[in-house]
Design a protein around this motif. Structure first.
Motif, short mmCIF file in Angstrom:
data_model
loop_
_atom_site.label_atom_id
_atom_site.label_comp_id
_atom_site.label_asym_id
_atom_site.label_seq_id
_atom_site.Cartn_x
_atom_site.Cartn_y
_atom_site.Cartn_z
N ALA A 56 0.83 -1.20 0.00
CA ALA A 56 0.00 0.00 0.00
C ALA A 56 0.86 1.25 0.00
N MET A 57 1.91 1.24 0.79
CA MET A 57 2.81 2.40 0.84
C MET A 57 3.47 2.62 -0.53
N LEU A 58 3.89 1.53 -1.16
CA LEU A 58 4.52 1.65 -2.47
C LEU A 58 3.55 2.21 -3.50
N ALA A 59 2.31 1.78 -3.46
CA ALA A 59 1.30 2.31 -4.38
C ALA A 59 1.09 3.80 -4.12
N TRP A 60 1.05 4.19 -2.86
CA TRP A 60 0.90 5.60 -2.50
C TRP A 60 2.10 6.40 -2.98
N ARG A 61 3.32 5.86 -2.77
CA ARG A 61 4.54 6.54 -3.20
C ARG A 61 4.58 6.74 -4.71
N ALA A 62 3.98 5.83 -5.44
CA ALA A 62 4.00 5.94 -6.90
C ALA A 62 3.28 7.20 -7.37
N SER A 63 2.26 7.61 -6.63
CA SER A 63 1.53 8.82 -7.03
C SER A 63 1.88 10.04 -6.19
N GLN A 64 2.37 9.82 -4.98
CA GLN A 64 2.67 10.95 -4.10
C GLN A 64 3.86 10.61 -3.19
N PRO A 65 5.07 10.68 -3.73
CA PRO A 65 6.23 10.39 -2.88
C PRO A 65 6.43 11.48 -1.84
N LEU A 66 6.57 11.06 -0.61
CA LEU A 66 6.75 11.99 0.50
C LEU A 66 7.91 11.55 1.37
N ALA A 67 8.55 12.54 1.98
CA ALA A 67 9.60 12.23 2.95
C ALA A 67 8.95 11.46 4.10
N GLY A 68 9.57 10.43 4.55
CA GLY A 68 9.06 9.64 5.65
C GLY A 68 8.49 8.30 5.23
N GLN A 69 8.07 8.19 3.98
CA GLN A 69 7.51 6.92 3.53
C GLN A 69 8.56 5.81 3.54
N ARG A 70 9.74 6.12 3.06
CA ARG A 70 10.81 5.10 3.05
C ARG A 70 11.21 4.70 4.46
N LEU A 71 11.21 5.66 5.38
CA LEU A 71 11.53 5.33 6.76
C LEU A 71 10.51 4.34 7.31
N ALA A 72 9.23 4.60 7.08
CA ALA A 72 8.18 3.68 7.55
C ALA A 72 8.38 2.30 6.94
N MET A 73 8.67 2.25 5.65
CA MET A 73 8.87 0.95 5.00
C MET A 73 10.09 0.23 5.56
N ALA A 74 11.16 0.96 5.80
CA ALA A 74 12.38 0.35 6.35
C ALA A 74 12.12 -0.20 7.75
N LEU A 75 11.38 0.54 8.54
CA LEU A 75 11.06 0.08 9.89
C LEU A 75 10.17 -1.16 9.85
N TRP A 76 9.19 -1.17 8.94
CA TRP A 76 8.35 -2.36 8.80
C TRP A 76 9.16 -3.57 8.34
N ALA A 77 10.03 -3.35 7.36
CA ALA A 77 10.85 -4.46 6.86
C ALA A 77 11.74 -5.04 7.96
N ALA A 78 12.38 -4.15 8.72
CA ALA A 78 13.21 -4.62 9.83
C ALA A 78 12.35 -5.30 10.89
N GLY A 79 11.17 -4.76 11.13
CA GLY A 79 10.26 -5.37 12.09
C GLY A 79 9.82 -6.75 11.67
N ILE A 80 9.50 -6.91 10.39
CA ILE A 80 9.14 -8.23 9.87
C ILE A 80 10.28 -9.21 10.10
N ALA A 81 11.49 -8.79 9.74
CA ALA A 81 12.65 -9.68 9.87
C ALA A 81 12.86 -10.11 11.32
N LEU A 82 12.79 -9.16 12.24
CA LEU A 82 13.05 -9.50 13.64
C LEU A 82 11.85 -10.16 14.31
N PHE A 83 10.67 -9.63 14.11
CA PHE A 83 9.49 -10.17 14.78
C PHE A 83 9.13 -11.54 14.21
N SER A 84 8.77 -11.56 12.94
CA SER A 84 8.36 -12.84 12.34
C SER A 84 9.52 -13.80 12.26
#
Length: 124
Positions: A56-84
């Motif tokens: 969903a974030m990637l789809a949003w970024r495709a039409s409206q890239p904003l500062a902070g979106q990549r940070l949220a994605m990086a935190l989620w990716a790291a969270g997935i790796a550590l949590f799951s």
């Protein structure tokens, strides 16, 4: 293609969700203690939800890239790796000490959601 690496990572995470879910439901059925089976299922569920959030974030970024979106994605990716990842490893190996890593992954996923909130608040 913008964010090609992120799209690839989300696609691979989605594939892993299906593989892990099927593995847990079929290959691990009756093989794990109920507590470890529940931990494995929790890992799959959280990975699935956060993979959808990444898409969903990637789809949003495709039409409206904003500062902070990549940070949220990086935190989620790291969270997935550590949590799951820690839940999968704990369930498959029985090494309950890995459970100490799980909350760190949870904190990272929460931080990702807060980064998303901050991004939205700053957006015009």
């Amino acid at each position: 293609m913008q964010d090609r690496g992120w799209w690839l990572g989300a696609a691979l995470s989605g594939a892993l969700v299906v593989i892990a879910g099927a593995f847990g439901a079929h290959a691990l059925e009756g093989q794990l203690a109920p507590r470890l089976a529940a931990a494995f299922e929790t890992g799959v569920r959280y990975q699935a939800w956060h993979t959808l959030a990444l898409l969903a974030m990637l789809a949003w970024r495709a039409s409206q890239p904003l500062a902070g979106q990549r940070l949220a994605m990086a935190l989620w990716a790291a969270g997935i790796a550590l949590f799951s990842g820690s839940l999968y490893a704990m369930a498959l190996t029985g090494a309950t000490g890995l459970g100490m890593i799980t909350p760190m992954g949870g904190v990272l996923t929460i931080a990702g959601w807060l980064a998303l909130a901050a991004t939205i608040l700053r957006a015009r």
